[in-house]
Design a protein around this motif. Structure first.
Motif, PDB file in Angstrom:
ATOM      1  N   UNK A  85      40.554 -32.409  -0.352  1.00  0.00           N
ATOM      2  CA  UNK A  85      40.152 -31.751   1.046  1.00  0.00           C
ATOM      3  C   UNK A  85      39.131 -30.732   0.934  1.00  0.00           C
ATOM      4  N   UNK A  86      39.071 -29.889  -0.056  1.00  0.00           N
ATOM      5  CA  UNK A  86      38.084 -28.766  -0.297  1.00  0.00           C
ATOM      6  C   UNK A  86      36.821 -29.401  -0.335  1.00  0.00           C
ATOM      7  N   UNK A  87      36.814 -30.751  -1.451  1.00  0.00           N
ATOM      8  CA  UNK A  87      35.503 -31.390  -1.621  1.00  0.00           C
ATOM      9  C   UNK A  87      35.117 -32.237  -0.677  1.00  0.00           C
ATOM     10  N   UNK A  88      35.826 -32.632   0.259  1.00  0.00           N
ATOM     11  CA  UNK A  88      35.620 -33.246   1.566  1.00  0.00           C
ATOM     12  C   UNK A  88      34.827 -32.653   2.408  1.00  0.00           C
ATOM     13  N   UNK A  89      35.466 -31.378   2.714  1.00  0.00           N
ATOM     14  CA  UNK A  89      34.679 -30.169   3.493  1.00  0.00           C
ATOM     15  C   UNK A  89      33.412 -29.983   3.077  1.00  0.00           C
ATOM     16  N   UNK A  90      33.035 -30.006   1.726  1.00  0.00           N
ATOM     17  CA  UNK A  90      31.720 -29.606   1.118  1.00  0.00           C
ATOM     18  C   UNK A  90      30.758 -31.023   1.070  1.00  0.00           C
ATOM     19  N   UNK A  91      31.286 -32.114   0.716  1.00  0.00           N
ATOM     20  CA  UNK A  91      30.580 -33.337   0.384  1.00  0.00           C
ATOM     21  C   UNK A  91      30.693 -34.470   1.291  1.00  0.00           C
ATOM     22  N   UNK A  92      31.518 -34.334   2.123  1.00  0.00           N
ATOM     23  CA  UNK A  92      31.775 -35.465   3.171  1.00  0.00           C
ATOM     24  C   UNK A  92      32.740 -36.760   2.690  1.00  0.00           C
ATOM     25  N   UNK A  93      32.552 -37.709   3.507  1.00  0.00           N
ATOM     26  CA  UNK A  93      33.481 -38.659   3.356  1.00  0.00           C
ATOM     27  C   UNK A  93      33.440 -39.359   1.801  1.00  0.00           C
ATOM     28  N   UNK A  94      32.403 -39.424   0.990  1.00  0.00           N
ATOM     29  CA  UNK A  94      32.384 -40.019  -0.121  1.00  0.00           C
ATOM     30  C   UNK A  94      33.605 -39.610  -1.131  1.00  0.00           C
ATOM     31  N   UNK A  95      33.918 -38.287  -0.814  1.00  0.00           N
ATOM     32  CA  UNK A  95      35.183 -37.805  -1.728  1.00  0.00           C
ATOM     33  C   UNK A  95      36.300 -38.491  -1.264  1.00  0.00           C
ATOM     34  N   UNK A  96      36.647 -38.845  -0.002  1.00  0.00           N
ATOM     35  CA  UNK A  96      37.839 -39.373   0.532  1.00  0.00           C
ATOM     36  C   UNK A  96      37.937 -41.053  -0.165  1.00  0.00           C
ATOM     37  N   UNK A  97      36.885 -41.771  -0.175  1.00  0.00           N
ATOM     38  CA  UNK A  97      36.771 -42.778  -0.670  1.00  0.00           C
ATOM     39  C   UNK A  97      36.758 -42.975  -2.124  1.00  0.00           C
ATOM     40  N   UNK A  98      36.094 -42.007  -2.749  1.00  0.00           N
ATOM     41  CA  UNK A  98      36.558 -42.073  -4.150  1.00  0.00           C
ATOM     42  C   UNK A  98      37.674 -41.800  -4.576  1.00  0.00           C
ATOM     43  N   UNK A  99      38.126 -41.113  -3.906  1.00  0.00           N
ATOM     44  CA  UNK A  99      39.813 -40.676  -4.203  1.00  0.00           C
ATOM     45  C   UNK A  99      40.647 -41.496  -4.049  1.00  0.00           C
ATOM     46  N   UNK A 100      40.652 -42.402  -2.872  1.00  0.00           N
ATOM     47  CA  UNK A 100      41.484 -43.630  -2.722  1.00  0.00           C
ATOM     48  C   UNK A 100      41.320 -44.716  -3.675  1.00  0.00           C
ATOM     49  N   UNK A 101      40.080 -45.008  -3.838  1.00  0.00           N
ATOM     50  CA  UNK A 101      39.695 -46.218  -4.998  1.00  0.00           C
ATOM     51  C   UNK A 101      40.227 -45.734  -6.354  1.00  0.00           C
ATOM     52  N   UNK A 102      40.127 -44.633  -6.651  1.00  0.00           N
ATOM     53  CA  UNK A 102      40.450 -44.353  -7.910  1.00  0.00           C
ATOM     54  C   UNK A 102      41.892 -43.991  -8.240  1.00  0.00           C
ATOM     55  N   UNK A 103      42.511 -43.841  -7.311  1.00  0.00           N
ATOM     56  CA  UNK A 103      43.815 -43.773  -7.301  1.00  0.00           C
ATOM     57  C   UNK A 103      44.568 -45.087  -7.477  1.00  0.00           C
ATOM     58  N   UNK A 104      44.114 -45.743  -6.590  1.00  0.00           N
ATOM     59  CA  UNK A 104      44.490 -47.437  -6.689  1.00  0.00           C
ATOM     60  C   UNK A 104      44.153 -48.089  -8.084  1.00  0.00           C
ATOM     61  N   UNK A 105      42.754 -47.629  -8.529  1.00  0.00           N
ATOM     62  CA  UNK A 105      42.757 -48.195  -9.882  1.00  0.00           C
ATOM     63  C   UNK A 105      43.518 -47.766 -10.759  1.00  0.00           C
TER      64      UNK A 105
END
Length: 226
Positions: A137-157
């Motif tokens: 969330x902290x990264x999302x607030x500062x860098x935007x949606x790419x953080x949410x997508x990176x986190x979700x895809x990496x978790x599934x990986x």
């Protein structure tokens, strides 16, 4: 009201009659009044509840953070009636998963849209405990949606071998009904999920690439009506 009772029911703070449920209800009602064009959508309860937990149930602070998310981070169009922006976000998530791991994407294709939808609408809290998700969330607030997508895809990986060992018909049970047990294998703590976030930085997912995918989705949809 039903969603309030379903939010983090095993956590002491949100058990029946506790401070969590009454605080969550108050903030959700206040948000609906502050943004009548959006109202309430499932998923909002998890976002607000997580804000409450990390802000020690200070109602004004949780309301302020939740309203900022709604107004400043594209959530207004995600939560608005007919969820106009959600279809684009889900399409982006599924495309990125296919690009990063075709084998995994093919194995979860039946439930991929539903999983992406829940991940996006709850900012990851659907799968990862609120205590662990705070760094994302902290990264999302500062860098935007790419953080949410990176986190979700990496978790599934990280769970690829586990997921792909399941019969395709059972994947939905693994990732939805039993999601807490499944995701806690690799992201049960803040430290574990932070490691996943660090690893996710290697994924070539940027806000610019998300914009390209959104434009492609909208063109495709437009052509369907030509």
């Amino acid at each position: 009201s039903r969603d309030v009772h379903r939010t983090f029911p095993v956590r002491e703070e949100f058990k029946e009659g506790g401070l969590g449920q009454s605080s969550l209800h108050k903030v959700l009602v206040a948000l609906a009044a502050a943004a009548p064009g959006v109202g309430y959508c499932q998923g909002m309860n998890y976002v607000v509840a997580t804000a409450l937990l990390h802000l020690d149930f200070e109602l004004a602070a949780a309301f302020g953070v939740s309203l900022a998310i709604l107004m400043c981070y594209d959530f207004g169009s995600l939560f608005a009636p007919a969820v106009p922006r959600l279809h684009i976000r889900v399409s982006q998530f599924v495309h990125l998963l296919q690009s990063v791991s075709p084998r995994l994407a093919a194995h979860v294709h039946v439930t991929a849209d539903a999983l992406a939808q829940q991940w996006i609408l709850t900012l990851g809290v659907y799968a990862v405990e609120p205590d662990a998700v705070v760094n994302m969330w902290d990264l999302f607030f500062s860098t935007g949606w790419k953080t949410i997508f990176r986190g979700g895809v990496s978790l599934l990986q990280r769970l690829e071998n586990v997921i792909c060992s399941e019969d395709p018909d059972d994947v939905a049970i693994l990732l939805h009904r039993n999601r807490r047990e499944t995701f806690q294998r690799v992201a049960g703590s803040r430290q574990q999920f932070s490691k996943i976030l660090v690893d996710s930085l290697s994924l070539k997912i940027t806000n610019g690439s998300l914009d390209v995918l959104a434009a492609r989705y909208e063109r495709t949809r437009l052509l369907q009506f030509v």
